[in-house]
Scaffold this motif. Structure first.
Motif, short mmCIF file in Angstrom:
data_model
loop_
_atom_site.label_atom_id
_atom_site.label_comp_id
_atom_site.label_asym_id
_atom_site.label_seq_id
_atom_site.Cartn_x
_atom_site.Cartn_y
_atom_site.Cartn_z
N ARG A 65 1.24 3.20 3.25
CA ARG A 65 0.12 3.94 3.83
C ARG A 65 -0.86 3.00 4.51
O ARG A 65 -0.96 1.84 4.19
CB ARG A 65 -0.62 4.73 2.75
CG ARG A 65 0.22 5.85 2.19
CD ARG A 65 -0.54 6.64 1.16
NE ARG A 65 0.29 7.68 0.60
CZ ARG A 65 0.32 8.92 1.07
NH1 ARG A 65 -0.42 9.27 2.08
NH2 ARG A 65 1.11 9.81 0.52
N THR B 257 -6.50 8.12 8.65
CA THR B 257 -6.57 7.17 7.54
C THR B 257 -5.71 7.64 6.38
O THR B 257 -5.45 8.84 6.22
CB THR B 257 -8.01 7.01 7.05
OG1 THR B 257 -8.53 8.28 6.69
CG2 THR B 257 -8.88 6.40 8.15
N ARG B 258 -5.26 6.69 5.56
CA ARG B 258 -4.46 6.93 4.36
C ARG B 258 -3.23 7.80 4.66
O ARG B 258 -2.90 8.72 3.93
CB ARG B 258 -5.30 7.57 3.26
CG ARG B 258 -6.44 6.70 2.81
CD ARG B 258 -7.19 7.31 1.68
NE ARG B 258 -6.28 7.47 0.55
CZ ARG B 258 -6.47 8.34 -0.43
NH1 ARG B 258 -7.52 9.10 -0.44
NH2 ARG B 258 -5.62 8.42 -1.41
N LYS C 244 1.02 7.84 5.90
CA LYS C 244 2.23 7.01 5.84
C LYS C 244 2.58 6.50 7.23
O LYS C 244 2.69 7.27 8.18
CB LYS C 244 3.39 7.82 5.29
CG LYS C 244 3.26 8.17 3.84
CD LYS C 244 4.48 8.95 3.40
CE LYS C 244 4.26 9.59 2.06
NZ LYS C 244 5.36 10.50 1.71
N SER D 280 0.82 -1.22 0.00
CA SER D 280 0.00 0.00 0.00
C SER D 280 0.85 1.26 0.00
O SER D 280 0.43 2.30 0.51
CB SER D 280 -0.95 0.02 1.19
OG SER D 280 -1.82 -1.05 1.13
N THR E 267 -3.85 3.05 8.23
CA THR E 267 -4.51 3.77 9.30
C THR E 267 -3.63 3.70 10.55
O THR E 267 -3.27 2.62 10.99
CB THR E 267 -5.88 3.16 9.60
OG1 THR E 267 -6.66 3.20 8.40
CG2 THR E 267 -6.60 3.93 10.69
#
Length: 67
Positions: A18, A27-28, A30, A15, A20
Motif C-alpha cells: 500500500r 492514499t493507503r 494498493k 507496507s 499513495t
C-alpha cells in the motif's frame, strides 16, 4: 476448502503493497500494477489508474515526488 494462500504475497511487500498513487493521489491504496513507459521507466499505480491514458501517466511521472 478455504484458499489459505490468497494474498500472502502482499504480506512480503513493504507496507503490505500500500501507498499513495502517484497519478490520482489516493492514499493507503494498493499499488500493485506496473506501468512501463517507452523510455523504460516504471511506475507502480493503483487499479483505477492501471487503465489510465499514457498522457496522464506521463504527467504524473514529470511532477516531483516528495518522500
Amino acid at each position: 476448502m478455504p484458499k489459505t494462500h490468497r494474498g500472502s504475497v502482499l504480506w512480503k511487500l513493504p507496507s503490505r503493497g500500500r501507498g499513495t498513487c502517484p497519478v490520482c493521489s489516493a492514499t493507503r491504496i494498493k499499488l500493485l500494477y506496473t506501468r512501463t513507459q517507452p523510455d523504460g521507466s516504471q511506475i507502480k499505480v493503483c487499479k483505477r489508474c492501471s487503465k489510465a491514458s499514457s498522457e496522464r501517466i506521463d504527467a504524473a511521472m514529470k511532477k516531483p515526488s516528495f518522500g
